[in-house]
Structures are given as structure tokens and as C-alpha cells.
Write a protein that holds these residues in place. Structure first.
Motif, short mmCIF file in Angstrom:
data_model
loop_
_atom_site.label_atom_id
_atom_site.label_comp_id
_atom_site.label_asym_id
_atom_site.label_seq_id
_atom_site.Cartn_x
_atom_site.Cartn_y
_atom_site.Cartn_z
N GLN A 212 8.79 12.08 51.74
CA GLN A 212 9.83 11.52 50.86
C GLN A 212 11.22 12.05 51.25
OE1 GLN A 212 6.99 13.21 50.06
NE2 GLN A 212 6.85 13.42 47.85
N ALA A 213 11.26 13.12 52.04
CA ALA A 213 12.53 13.73 52.44
C ALA A 213 12.73 13.63 53.94
CB ALA A 213 12.58 15.18 51.97
N LEU A 214 12.32 12.50 54.52
CA LEU A 214 12.51 12.25 55.95
C LEU A 214 12.93 10.79 56.05
CD1 LEU A 214 9.89 13.39 58.62
CD2 LEU A 214 11.55 11.58 58.98
N SER A 215 14.17 10.54 56.49
CA SER A 215 14.70 9.19 56.29
C SER A 215 14.00 8.10 57.11
CB SER A 215 16.22 9.15 56.50
OG SER A 215 16.59 9.76 57.70
N ALA A 216 13.26 8.46 58.15
CA ALA A 216 12.49 7.42 58.85
C ALA A 216 11.43 6.84 57.89
CB ALA A 216 11.81 7.99 60.09
N TYR A 217 11.01 7.62 56.90
CA TYR A 217 10.07 7.13 55.89
C TYR A 217 10.79 6.57 54.67
CZ TYR A 217 6.06 9.15 58.30
OH TYR A 217 5.08 9.42 59.21
N ASP A 218 11.84 7.29 54.23
CA ASP A 218 12.49 6.93 52.98
C ASP A 218 13.84 7.63 52.95
OD1 ASP A 218 13.33 6.73 50.37
OD2 ASP A 218 11.40 7.25 49.47
N ASN A 219 14.92 6.85 52.84
CA ASN A 219 16.23 7.52 52.88
C ASN A 219 16.89 7.67 51.51
OD1 ASN A 219 17.06 4.98 52.42
ND2 ASN A 219 18.31 4.76 54.26
N THR A 220 16.08 7.67 50.47
CA THR A 220 16.64 7.83 49.12
C THR A 220 17.27 9.22 48.96
OG1 THR A 220 14.74 6.57 48.39
CG2 THR A 220 16.07 7.57 46.66
#
Ligand code: SGN
Ligand code: CA
Length: 541
Positions: free
Chosen positions: A45-53
Motif C-alpha cells: 500500500q506504500a509503494l506507488s507502483a502498486y498504489d500511489n495514494t
């Protein structure tokens, strides 16, 4: 006289020379190099390739842009030492000697670094090891003792313990680059394990990132105030709620004097001492910089002294500010290492793997930490760049697991995969061939009783469903329909609508326990002795 040809020749000669200097390719070009990166507690959840929220991680994201991102990568036992032992051996915890963080890794076992060494690779490890015994199968090693420290960390080396100056993520990267640049034998292919302590609890950011996320409003997860209505008591009794078990001192960095003044109680008094000990590791200059940022936060806390839900929200924000700040440094340093590979023209012939030892809860279900078979903790980031076999921006959606790491590295290196490794090589997935790929994952967590009090459990996850059994001092089953309920809020075990699914999942679980040779679900004296030892070490016995 026309001087142009002469100048041109001079320029070309210079360019050639610079190229030669920068070129560090192996003389034996056929074997690929491997850089294996395991961070500690890095949530997808804290890796922008997965999720950049929450955060941008441009350097780590490069590996996804230039390689493959695995959308469904999981661990077998969501905790540090076991996960590292799985990565090295390709076997589940019940067979590789490390079921929990108290176990000592048996280094007489077959591991992928040892097999690579035998086939002419040079091997090295820098950073987190956390397996208690001395590293074996590495030509070079400098590792953190146990969890290690964020500031000015000590390192264990073949010559004994050394002191270092600086921030752990920078120190480990300096060491890894120094190995590549000055120590390694360029006539051999290399396998470098470059393992970060970060972003492990208690999340002390580098001086460069102290202010990065401060006062930014971080989105609050929908389940921060989850009451576990349909879950078993394993969730209720786990001690990892931000509200109740996160330390205001050690985790949220409120000075213990302030807590005492305001009569705030800590879940464990030990945390106040831990905060002071961490703070005292900073040098004088760093202490000043630290106070500049954390001083006003402390004063604000003193003025407002939040309570109840407001306090939980405050703790969540503080938690995320530091956790994300710590990741910034990981991202920057991985950027440094990737640039080094570019500069020395090693990128083409090197497989770079980025993963974490497990996932992490960032407030989902009200939690921090990991251990549970629920998605946030069970999953882990996995990015692989290897231009030779993987096209840029590839996405994979198959069920892969950390037992697959060792077979994959061996396969890429052209080394035979031992029959008794339980994982599968990911190489066929690199170009999308998932014929006969697994349709279910097995999981088993053992560290109970112990810190965070997550009960022992095992289970199976298929593409759509998850069945979990909690056991030891409880007996409970949970079943989730991940399509209908991706947040795992609705345990449908025993629900008539799921009768057939439940029966099928039980069958799959029994089959996997046979396939992976796991019969370890009953009480034995060895476990009881260890439980008592663990509880004593925590002062709870
Ligand atoms: C420490 C942490 C725990 C964490 C374990 C294991 N507490 O004990 O929160 O679960 O490590 O982590 S702390 O206050 O000392 O930071 S693991 O990643 O090594 O498995
Ligand atoms: Ca970890």
C-alpha cells in the motif's frame, strides 16, 4: 591545416577510455548477476507502483516500468526470520528450522546462495539477516545484529562487530555499492543480497526526510475502527491495535516527560526507555535537528492532549508520517544502486528482485504490524527486472509466494533446482506462460504466545476464497469471499450459502498440508518451552 580530424580522434579516444572505465561487465558474460533486495515490513500500500495514494516511490517503481510487477505475491508465514529462511531455502517454515523469530537458522541446510557459490558465483550480503546464526554461503557479509538500529548501526562482520556512522539505509547502500565497485571479483558473476532494516518499527526517518510527511493529512483507512464483528477472538485478542498497543513514546515519539505530565499510560512501560535509548543514539547535531521537527509536534500534543477516537486518529497520522518518511530513504537509496548498475553497464545482465519479508497493516482493521493471513500482511510487494527475459511494464496476476524465490534465482542462473525445494521457478511466468501454475496458496503462522499475541493459524487461499483455522489455545475457522468482500470484514464460515465452497476449501487445505508435508498443528513440549522463554523475555511470565 585542418585540425578537425585530429580533434575528432582525440575525442573518440577519450570517449573510449571513459567507456572502458565505466564498463564493469563480467568477463564471462553468459551468467547473469543477481541483486536480491528484501526490505523489512514494506507494505504494498506504500509503494506507488502498486498504489500511489500514500506515497510516490519513483526509484522502486522503475523496476516495474522496466520489468514485471507481481500483483498477487504472498509469503508463507508473515514474520521476519521465518520469511528470510523461506527465501533462502525454498521450503516452508516447518521444514527449514525457522518457525518464528526465536528459532536459530540451521546453516547446514542447502540454500540458493550456497548452490550459486558452488557453480562459480561470488555471493555477498549486506544489511538485515535476522537469522541468529552466522551467515553461511556468502563470500562477503556485513549484517545487522538482530533487528539493528536506524542511527549509526553496529554491523556483524567475519572479523567481529564494527561501528558505523550514518543512517542505516545509507550505510547498507554504501556497503553494497562498495562491494560492487571495489571488492568483487569481476571474473565471476555475482549474487548480492541487499537487505534493508527499513521500514521496520519504530520508524525513525533519516534527517533528510524528517519533515517530509509532517502535517500532511494522510487518508484514513475505512476499517480503522473495525470491531471484528464476524471475526474470531484471534482478532479481538491480538495486541497490535494503533489505539491500544502502539506506543505514544517509542512509536509516536512523544517525550515520556510529556506523557507523565498528562497521565497517559503506555501499554508497556518498556517503550519509554526504548524511546530514550533510540534518541540517545543521535549525535548532538542530529538531536538539534530532531527537536526542531518533533519539538513543536510534542508541544502541540501537550496543548491538545487528544483522547478516545481523536487520539487514535492522531496516532495513525503520526505513525504514517514516520513510516512513509522512512520509505523515502529506501526509495532514494535503491535509486542510487540502480544508477550504479546503469553507470557500470551492469543493468542488462543483472536480475534485480525487490520484495519485502512480508506485508504490513497501515491502519486496516485498526492495526499496525503483520502476522495474520489477512491480505495486507499475507501479501508482499514483488518486482523483478531482468531485461533478458522480461519485457518492460509486464504485469503478472498469478498466485506466487516466497517459496518461489530460491528456485527462480537458481533457474535464471542455470543451476539445477533441488527436488526438495517446495517452490516453483517464476521464469515461465516472465513471458506469461502459466500452464499448470498453482491455484492455491498455503500459509502457516506459529509465533504465539508472544509479542502482538496473534494466535497460531494456518490456511489456504485460492483466487477467490480464503479459509483460516486458528488453533492452540482457541479453535476457530474463518472463511472469506475475497471477490464480494475484499476487505475481509464478513467471515462466512458456517453460512449455508457457502456450504459447498467451504467443503471444497477444506479439501484443498487438507491436500496442501499433505503436499507440503505439514502436520505441525498440535502442542509439543518444545513449543511450550519456547513460549515460556519468549514470554519471560517480554517480562510477561
Ligand atoms: C519487534 C517489534 C514488533 C515486531 C517484531 C518482529 N517491536 O519486537 O512490533 O512485530 O519486532 O518484527 S519493537 O517495539 O521492538 O519495535 S519482524 O519484522 O522482525 O518480524
Ligand atoms: Ca519484517
Amino acid at each position: 591545416m585542418n585540425r578537425l580530424p585530429f580533434i575528432l580522434i582525440l575525442f573518440l579516444c577519450f570517449a573510449c577510455k571513459t567507456d572502458k572505465k565505466n564498463e564493469q561487465k563480467n568477463t564471462s558474460n553468459e551468467k547473469p548477476n543477481i541483486v536480491f533486495i528484501i526490505t523489512d515490513d514494506h507494505a504494498y500500500q506504500a509503494l506507488s507502483a502498486y498504489d500511489n495514494t500514500l506515497i510516490e516511490t519513483p526509484h522502486i517503481d522503475r523496476l516495474a516500468r522496466e520489468g514485471m510487477l507481481f500483483k498477487k505475491a504472498f509469503v508463507t508465514n508473515s514474520i521476519c526470520s521465518p520469511s528470510r529462511a523461506v527465501a533462502l531455502t525454498g521450503k516452508f517454515s516447518h521444514l527449514n528450522s525457522v518457525r518464528d523469530n526465536l528459532d536459530v537458522f540451521d546453516t547446514t541446510q542447502v540454500t540458493f546462495p550456497k548452490l550459486l557459490q558452488k557453480e562459480g558465483y561470488e555471493t555477498a550480503i549486506y544489511g538485515k539477516w535476522h537469522l541468529k546464526s552466522e551467515p553461511k554461503g556468502f563470500d562477503y557479509w556485513e549484517v545487522l545484529p538482530d533487528q539493528g538500529h536506524y542511527y549509526h548501526p553496529e554491523l556483524l562482520t567475519p572479523k567481529g562487530e564494527i561501528k558505523t556512522k550514518g543512517y542505516v539505509t545509507d550505510v547498507v547502500t554504501d556497503k553494497a555499492i562498495f562491494y560492487l565497485d571495489s571488492l568483487r571479483d569481476t571474473s565471476k558473476p555475482f549474487m548480492l543480497m541487499y537487505n534493508h532494516k527499513a521500514p521496520h518499527r519504530q520508524w525513525w526517518p533519516s534527517m533528510h526526510d524528517l519533515e517530509d510527511f509532517k502535517f500532511k493529512k494522510i487518508p484514513v483507512p475505512e476499517t480503522l475502527f473495525d470491531e471484528y464483528k464476524t471475526k474470531s477472538k484471534a482478532s479481538v485478542e491480538a495486541e497490535m491495535r494503533i489505539a491500544d498497543h502502539m506506543a505514544l513514546s517509542a512509536d509516536n515519539k512523544v517525550a515520556p516527560e510529556i506523557l507523565e505530565k498528562l497521565n497517559y499510560e503506555e501499554f508497556l512501560d518498556w517503550y519509554k526507555g526504548a524511546y530514550k535509548e533510540r534518541f540517545n543514539r543521535l549525535n548532538e547535531d542530529e538531536k538539534v535537528q530532531w527537536q526542531k521537527v518533533y519539538g513543536p509536534i510534542n508541544e502541540d500534543f501537550l496543548r491538545n492532549s487528544p483522547k478516545g477516537q481523536a487520539l487514535t486518529l492522531w496516532k495513525y497520522q503520526r505513525y504514517m508520517e514516520d513510516y512513509l518518511g522512512v520509505i523515502k530513504s529506501v526509495d532514494r537509496n535503491i535509486g542510487r544502486l540502480l544508477e550504479y548498475l546503469d553507470e557500470k553497464q551492469l543493468a542488462e545482465n543483472t536480475m534485480v528482485v525487490y520484495t519485502s519479508d512480508q506485508g504490513f497493516f497501515l491502519g486496516e482493521h485498526g492495526w499496525f504490524d503483520k502476522r495474520f493471513m489477512y491480505e495486507e500482511s499475507f501479501r508482499t510487494p514483488l518486482l523483478i527486472r531482468y531485461p533478458e527475459l522480461i519485457a518492460p511494464s509486464s504485469l503478472n496476476g498469478d498466485l506466487v509466494q516466497n517459496i518461489d524465490f530460491a528456485p527462480t534465482v537458481l533457474d535464471v542462473a542455470g543451476v539445477a533446482i533441488p527436488e526438495d525445494m517446495q517452490g516453483l521457478s517464476l521464469v515461465p511466468l516472465f513471458d506469461g506462460d502459466n500452464t499448470n501454475w498453482r491455484d492455491a496458496l498455503y500459509y502457516h503462522y506459529f509465533e504465539y504466545p508472544g509479542i502482538h499475541m496473534v494466535k497460531r493459524h494456518f490456511g489456504v487461499r485460492t483466487e477467490r476464497y480464503k479459509l483460516i483455522r486458528f488453533y492452540y489455545d482457541t479453535e476457530a475457522w474463518e472463511l472469506y469471499d475475497l471477490k464480494e468482500d475484499p476487505q475481509e470484514l464478513n467471515n462466512v464460515y458456517g453460512n449455508a450459502d457457502y456450504k459447498e465452497v467451504q467443503a471444497e476449501m477444506h479439501k484443498r487445505l487438507d491436500e496442501l498440508r499433505v503436499q507440503y508435508e505439514d502436520a505441525s498443528d498440535s502442542l509439543n513440549q518444545d513449543w511450550i518451552d519456547k513460549d515460556i522463554k519468549r514470554l519471560k523475555s517480554l517480562g510477561w511470565y
